[in-house]
Design an enzyme around this catalytic site. Structure first.
Site, PDB file in Angstrom:
ATOM      1  N   ARG A   1      11.357  -2.147  11.229  1.00 48.07           N
ATOM      2  CA  ARG A   1      10.256  -1.710  12.086  1.00 48.07           C
ATOM      3  C   ARG A   1      10.040  -2.693  13.235  1.00 48.07           C
ATOM      4  O   ARG A   1      10.172  -3.905  13.041  1.00 48.07           O
ATOM      5  CB  ARG A   1       8.977  -1.584  11.251  1.00 48.07           C
TER       6      ARG A   1
ATOM      7  N   LYS B   1       0.835  -1.210   0.000  1.00 43.86           N
ATOM      8  CA  LYS B   1       0.000   0.000   0.000  1.00 43.86           C
ATOM      9  C   LYS B   1       0.871   1.263   0.000  1.00 43.86           C
ATOM     10  O   LYS B   1       0.683   2.167  -0.809  1.00 43.86           O
ATOM     11  CB  LYS B   1      -0.931   0.013   1.234  1.00 43.86           C
TER      12      LYS B   1
ATOM     13  N   ARG C   1      11.854  -5.835   4.835  1.00 46.29           N
ATOM     14  CA  ARG C   1      11.639  -4.392   4.649  1.00 46.29           C
ATOM     15  C   ARG C   1      12.595  -3.606   5.552  1.00 46.29           C
ATOM     16  O   ARG C   1      12.844  -3.965   6.695  1.00 46.29           O
ATOM     17  CB  ARG C   1      10.198  -4.019   5.025  1.00 46.29           C
TER      18      ARG C   1
ATOM     19  N   ARG D   1      -9.904   0.439   8.702  1.00 48.13           N
ATOM     20  CA  ARG D   1      -9.444  -0.936   8.920  1.00 48.13           C
ATOM     21  C   ARG D   1     -10.453  -1.786   9.653  1.00 48.13           C
ATOM     22  O   ARG D   1     -10.178  -2.956   9.920  1.00 48.13           O
ATOM     23  CB  ARG D   1      -8.193  -0.880   9.808  1.00 48.13           C
TER      24      ARG D   1
ATOM     25  N   ARG E   1      -0.575  -9.526  13.027  1.00 47.18           N
ATOM     26  CA  ARG E   1      -1.162  -8.483  12.161  1.00 47.18           C
ATOM     27  C   ARG E   1      -1.993  -9.122  11.045  1.00 47.18           C
ATOM     28  O   ARG E   1      -3.029  -8.597  10.657  1.00 47.18           O
ATOM     29  CB  ARG E   1      -0.045  -7.601  11.572  1.00 47.18           C
TER      30      ARG E   1
END
Ligand code: AP5
Length: 213
Positions: free
Chosen positions: A159, A12, A126, A87, A170
């Site tokens: 992160r 996203k 990431r 969400r 998640r």
């Protein structure tokens, strides 16, 4: 007025950056806004950090208050790209109310469809820049110099919620609480699903040529 919805690590944020350049409208990422508050140790940041660290959703009322303030800023006048909001169904209903007060409606909801097995790989690899926030991927989009941002030469970091245990949490939250939001927008006739399993460039082209009206 666009909305990008999909699983954590679905791409996203990556695609939102292209849309920002293409349409000259802001990206509104609730995740980025919350992380900035955590970083700046604001009251909101202190209140929300525990949810984020655990891979759980921040309460709807907190998010809706934050978004009400965000929509009142001048840069939203010409449009925006919502990334990571709404969400939950109550957030989607709250957004509809906010939009109706502003005499606005969403033009398109882009649903980024990515299988769970790819998500763990993408998120564990990431890296984000501490300085400018630029996002990299050690496998798919590595920086020129290991550990350093191409744009500002600051250090890259992993992160706190991008560890395998929290990623799984998640994903569970996504399937239970966020996936129903896709039906909410399908019923409004504005959801368009994209197979977000291809390369970053393939998805960019698909979004810009076939998905966005
Ligand atoms: P948030 O920051 O929104 O996290 P998320 O939804 O889990 O999404 P990500 O930012 O992890 O992924 P992304 O889809 O943007 O992927 P990206 O483009 O970076 O939220 C974090 C937390 O904040 C939540 O858990 C919650 O606690 C809280 N929160 C936020 N909003 C909330 C809300 N509305 N309500 C309640 N709580 C809220 O890509 C990922 C990686 O893959 C990158 O390395 C990228 O380079 C790579 N990549 C991207 N596309 C491709 C591709 N096509 N091929 C290969 N690699 C790719």
């Amino acid at each position: 007025r666009l909305l990008l919805i999909g699983p954590p690590g679905g791409g996203k944020g990556t695609q939102a950056k292209f849309l920002v350049d293409h349409f000259s409208i802001p990206q509104i990422s609730t995740g980025d806004m919350l992380r900035e508050n955590v970083h700046n140790k604001t009251l909101l940041g202190k209140e929300t950090q525990k949810f984020m660290k655990a891979g759980k959703l921040v309460p709807d009322s907190v998010i809706l208050d934050m978004m009400k303030n965000r929509f009142s800023e001048n840069d939203c006048a010409k449009g925006y790209i919502l990334d990571g909001f709404p969400r939950t169904i109550p957030q989607a209903e709250g957004l509809d109310q906010l939009l109706s007060h502003m005499n606005q409606k969403l033009d398109c909801v882009v649903v980024m469809d990515v299988p769970d097995n790819l998500i763990i790989t993408r998120l564990s690899s990431r890296r984000s820049c501490k300085g400018c926030g630029q996002v990299y991927n050690l496998i798919f989009e590595p920086p020129g110099v290991a550990g350093k941002c191409n744009e500002c030469n600051e250090d890259l970091y992993l992160r706190e919620d991008d560890n395998p245990v929290t990623i799984k949490q998640r994903l569970t939250v996504y399937h239970e609480q966020t996936a129903p939001v896709i039906n909410y927008y399908s019923n409004q006739g504005i959801a368009k699903v994209i197979d977000a399993n291809g390369s970053i460039d393939e998805i960019k082209t698909e979004v810009l040529t076939n998905i966005i009206p």
